[in-house]
Design a protein around this motif. Structure first.
Motif, PDB file in Angstrom:
ATOM      1  N   LYS A   1       1.322 -28.401 -27.872  1.00  0.00           N
ATOM      2  CA  LYS A   1       0.999 -29.539 -28.725  1.00  0.00           C
ATOM      3  C   LYS A   1       2.048 -30.640 -28.625  1.00  0.00           C
ATOM      4  O   LYS A   1       1.740 -31.821 -28.808  1.00  0.00           O
ATOM      5  CB  LYS A   1       0.891 -29.075 -30.185  1.00  0.00           C
ATOM      6  N   LEU A   2       3.288 -30.253 -28.316  1.00  0.00           N
ATOM      7  CA  LEU A   2       4.379 -31.228 -28.252  1.00  0.00           C
ATOM      8  C   LEU A   2       4.617 -31.763 -26.849  1.00  0.00           C
ATOM      9  O   LEU A   2       5.607 -32.446 -26.609  1.00  0.00           O
ATOM     10  CB  LEU A   2       5.661 -30.595 -28.809  1.00  0.00           C
ATOM     11  N   GLY A   3       3.704 -31.444 -25.929  1.00  0.00           N
ATOM     12  CA  GLY A   3       3.747 -32.105 -24.637  1.00  0.00           C
ATOM     13  C   GLY A   3       4.160 -31.288 -23.443  1.00  0.00           C
ATOM     14  O   GLY A   3       4.127 -31.783 -22.308  1.00  0.00           O
ATOM     15  N   ALA A   4       4.572 -30.042 -23.629  1.00  0.00           N
ATOM     16  CA  ALA A   4       4.956 -29.217 -22.476  1.00  0.00           C
ATOM     17  C   ALA A   4       3.714 -28.688 -21.766  1.00  0.00           C
ATOM     18  O   ALA A   4       2.653 -28.509 -22.377  1.00  0.00           O
ATOM     19  CB  ALA A   4       5.833 -28.050 -22.923  1.00  0.00           C
ATOM     20  N   GLU A   5       3.855 -28.431 -20.479  1.00  0.00           N
ATOM     21  CA  GLU A   5       2.806 -27.742 -19.722  1.00  0.00           C
ATOM     22  C   GLU A   5       3.093 -26.253 -19.880  1.00  0.00           C
ATOM     23  O   GLU A   5       4.120 -25.751 -19.394  1.00  0.00           O
ATOM     24  CB  GLU A   5       2.859 -28.151 -18.250  1.00  0.00           C
ATOM     25  N   VAL A   6       2.205 -25.537 -20.553  1.00  0.00           N
ATOM     26  CA  VAL A   6       2.466 -24.146 -20.916  1.00  0.00           C
ATOM     27  C   VAL A   6       1.525 -23.207 -20.172  1.00  0.00           C
ATOM     28  O   VAL A   6       0.311 -23.437 -20.107  1.00  0.00           O
ATOM     29  CB  VAL A   6       2.321 -23.932 -22.437  1.00  0.00           C
ATOM     30  N   PHE A   7       2.089 -22.134 -19.647  1.00  0.00           N
ATOM     31  CA  PHE A   7       1.319 -21.094 -18.968  1.00  0.00           C
ATOM     32  C   PHE A   7       1.592 -19.766 -19.683  1.00  0.00           C
ATOM     33  O   PHE A   7       2.752 -19.337 -19.757  1.00  0.00           O
ATOM     34  CB  PHE A   7       1.720 -20.988 -17.499  1.00  0.00           C
ATOM     35  N   SER A   8       0.559 -19.143 -20.189  1.00  0.00           N
ATOM     36  CA  SER A   8       0.693 -17.873 -20.900  1.00  0.00           C
ATOM     37  C   SER A   8       0.159 -16.736 -20.041  1.00  0.00           C
ATOM     38  O   SER A   8      -0.910 -16.869 -19.421  1.00  0.00           O
ATOM     39  CB  SER A   8      -0.075 -17.909 -22.228  1.00  0.00           C
ATOM     40  N   PHE A   9       0.890 -15.647 -20.043  1.00  0.00           N
ATOM     41  CA  PHE A   9       0.484 -14.469 -19.292  1.00  0.00           C
ATOM     42  C   PHE A   9       0.575 -13.240 -20.188  1.00  0.00           C
ATOM     43  O   PHE A   9       1.539 -13.081 -20.940  1.00  0.00           O
ATOM     44  CB  PHE A   9       1.370 -14.274 -18.062  1.00  0.00           C
ATOM     45  N   SER A  10      -0.407 -12.379 -20.096  1.00  0.00           N
ATOM     46  CA  SER A  10      -0.381 -11.127 -20.855  1.00  0.00           C
ATOM     47  C   SER A  10      -1.359 -10.157 -20.215  1.00  0.00           C
ATOM     48  O   SER A  10      -2.188 -10.539 -19.364  1.00  0.00           O
ATOM     49  CB  SER A  10      -0.762 -11.353 -22.315  1.00  0.00           C
TER      50      SER A  10
ATOM     51  N   LYS B   1       4.375 -17.698  -8.928  1.00  0.00           N
ATOM     52  CA  LYS B   1       3.737 -18.395  -7.811  1.00  0.00           C
ATOM     53  C   LYS B   1       2.634 -19.328  -8.312  1.00  0.00           C
ATOM     54  O   LYS B   1       2.507 -20.482  -7.854  1.00  0.00           O
ATOM     55  CB  LYS B   1       3.165 -17.363  -6.835  1.00  0.00           C
ATOM     56  N   GLN B   2       1.847 -18.853  -9.269  1.00  0.00           N
ATOM     57  CA  GLN B   2       0.759 -19.661  -9.821  1.00  0.00           C
ATOM     58  C   GLN B   2       1.303 -20.901 -10.531  1.00  0.00           C
ATOM     59  O   GLN B   2       0.778 -22.005 -10.382  1.00  0.00           O
ATOM     60  CB  GLN B   2      -0.072 -18.838 -10.791  1.00  0.00           C
ATOM     61  N   VAL B   3       2.367 -20.722 -11.301  1.00  0.00           N
ATOM     62  CA  VAL B   3       2.932 -21.846 -12.056  1.00  0.00           C
ATOM     63  C   VAL B   3       3.518 -22.894 -11.114  1.00  0.00           C
ATOM     64  O   VAL B   3       3.270 -24.102 -11.267  1.00  0.00           O
ATOM     65  CB  VAL B   3       4.020 -21.340 -13.031  1.00  0.00           C
ATOM     66  N   VAL B   4       4.279 -22.453 -10.137  1.00  0.00           N
ATOM     67  CA  VAL B   4       4.898 -23.391  -9.197  1.00  0.00           C
ATOM     68  C   VAL B   4       3.832 -24.145  -8.402  1.00  0.00           C
ATOM     69  O   VAL B   4       3.982 -25.344  -8.109  1.00  0.00           O
ATOM     70  CB  VAL B   4       5.871 -22.652  -8.257  1.00  0.00           C
ATOM     71  N   ALA B   5       2.751 -23.453  -8.077  1.00  0.00           N
ATOM     72  CA  ALA B   5       1.666 -24.117  -7.345  1.00  0.00           C
ATOM     73  C   ALA B   5       1.046 -25.234  -8.176  1.00  0.00           C
ATOM     74  O   ALA B   5       0.565 -26.239  -7.632  1.00  0.00           O
ATOM     75  CB  ALA B   5       0.595 -23.091  -6.959  1.00  0.00           C
TER      76      ALA B   5
END
Length: 475
Positions: free
Chosen positions: A276-285, A304-308
């Motif tokens: 919500k505050l502007g970061a690009e967030v990737f969640s994994f579980s 690898k997915q995030v860097v891509a």
């Protein structure tokens, strides 16, 4: 000039040589919790909004080490780094000479008191608005006795009137200068601190006393180094101050955050807030992306997915965990391996995989522990021991990664309302648990702070009351 607009200067006194500790380097250059003792003290002064300028008085022969610390840390409030004198009083005089004749408010602090709080610094400067000199002291819990030359008690002063002096000490510069001028006329002048000089030679100038803190200890003896390390390990009493929404957005713009265990509870709240505050967030579980944090290959695939997608990683958070309950002798081998792999090996693998990416961005890794790490509890041996290991991992990585500019910290929330806790303990009385949104907010503040190697306690109420309540529960 109005007193409230005076320039405020902090003088960091780092002239000690560590003789009592038996070291070849000054004690203030010892590393504790990933940084030198001097740097911990410097950070406390540098981050305080009331400090305009910092002057460091260092032991002769070690100025280059301080220059390197200041340069690497970007401590732009440091104006001068100078050699200290042969005595504490000589060092003060050199500092006053370096400050020039312009009137200012000056605060002197021992570099080997790394736990000075923002509250103490603030109250010292505020007191100078109405008082010419300020000392910091705490009540004495012990009875103080005066011993004569024959090692017999001469006097026992009333304890209620006694205090144990600490630093900082703060002064209007004209007052401390005048006190030293008068002291210079005394051939028998001896003083161990600057307030003594004012008290003795300018007795009409009142010295206000700010209440100190038991944790504002001075690292002097070998045991103090051990205690300081434990204090950093057991709690961080000054959580980073929350930012405004504008500040959060500015700090998170263009940044990438990776959250493991982000499908529910604290992890989900951190991911939602940062997004919500502007970061690009990737969640994994495991439940949302099929990511098993205990498998290095899964962690590497996530990276690898995030860097891509974004080409960078600035923040990594691991909230994944399992909470097995039961006596160890009755615990199955499958449960033992699963608990150890998820609660301990996962943070290790995450650290290894993401270190190169965090090094590129001078990023931050945030791990999670539990109040049970301070004392193994019956029925939680696997959980408690893994959480203790996580704390040690945090401190070790903070030290190892300091040269790379990567920060590593740990959050220790008290009993928090999360699905994992509900599964282990069932429904608990409303209002008795910390809400996960509060933990998420603190976690974001820690990720954005310059600190490293800390274990931050997050409490719903008073820490002492919370500690008592946790005797029968797990955070």
């Amino acid at each position: 000039m109005d007193s409230s607009s005076q320039r405020r200067v902090a003088v960091l006194l780092a002239g000690g040589v560590g003789a009592r500790i038996g070291l070849e380097i000054p004690k203030q250059l010892l590393k504790v919790a990933g940084r030198t003792i001097l740097e911990h003290s410097l950070i406390a002064l540098h981050e305080h909004p009331m400090v305009d300028e910092i002057l460091i008085m260092m032991a002769p022969g070690h100025l280059d080490a301080v220059r390197a610390i200041v340069a690497a840390g970007g401590y732009d409030k440091v104006g001068q780094i100078l050699e200290g004198g042969e005595t504490r009083n000589d060092t003060t005089l050199r500092a006053l000479d370096a400050l020039g004749d312009e009137e200012c408010h000056v605060l002197f602090h021992d570099a080997v008191r790394p736990f000075v709080s923002a509250r103490i610094i603030e109250e010292c400067f505020e007191a100078l608005q109405s008082h010419p000199a300020v000392d910091v002291a705490i009540p004495s819990a012990d009875t103080i006795i005066e011993v004569g030359g024959e090692n017999t008690i001469r006097e026992i002063p009333p304890r209620a009137a006694l205090r144990r002096g600490q630093t900082p000490q703060a002064f209007r510069s004209g007052v401390i200068r005048a006190a030293y001028v008068e002291a210079g006329k005394d051939p028998n002048f001896v003083a161990t601190d600057d307030c003594t000089v004012v008290l003795r030679y300018l007795p009409d100038e009142p010295i206000w006393v700010v209440t100190g803190d038991d944790r504002n200890m001075k690292v002097t003896e070998p045991i103090d180094v051990y205690l300081a390390d434990k204090l950093f390990q057991l709690n961080s009493f000054d959580l980073p101050a929350p930012s405004t929404e504008v500040e959060y957005r500015a700090a998170l713009a263009g940044k990438t955050m990776v959250v493991f265990g982000g499908s529910y509870g604290i992890g989900a709240d951190i991911a939602e807030l940062a997004g919500k505050l502007g970061a690009e967030v990737f969640s994994f579980s495991r439940s949302s992306t099929g990511t098993h944090v205990e498998r290095r290959a899964d962690i590497a695939e996530a990276a690898k997915q995030v860097v891509a997608r974004t080409g960078r990683v600035d923040y990594v958070v691991n909230t994944a965990g399992v909470l097995p309950r039961g006596e160890l002798v009755e615990t199955s081998e499958e449960t033992i391996y699963n608990a150890t792999e998820v609660n301990y090996l996962a943070p290790v693998f995450i650290a290894q995989v993401f270190h190169p990416l965090l090094r590129e961005t001078s990023g931050s890794l945030l791990l999670f522990t539990s109040s049970s790490y301070t004392r193994g509890r019956s029925g939680y041996s696997l959980y408690s021991s893994a959480k203790a290991a996580t704390v040690n991992l945090t401190q070790a990585l903070a030290d190892e990664w300091a040269r790379d500019g990567v920060r590593v910290n740990c959050i220790n929330p008290e009993r928090t309302a999360t699905p994992m806790r509900t599964k282990a303990f069932g429904q608990e009385p409303p209002g008795s648990l910390l809400d996960s949104q509060t933990v998420a907010q603190t976690s974001l503040d820690v990720l954005l702070s310059p600190q490293t190697g800390h274990v931050y306690d997050v409490r719903k109420d008073d820490p002492l009351a919370a500690a008592a309540a946790e005797i029968t529960g797990v955070g």
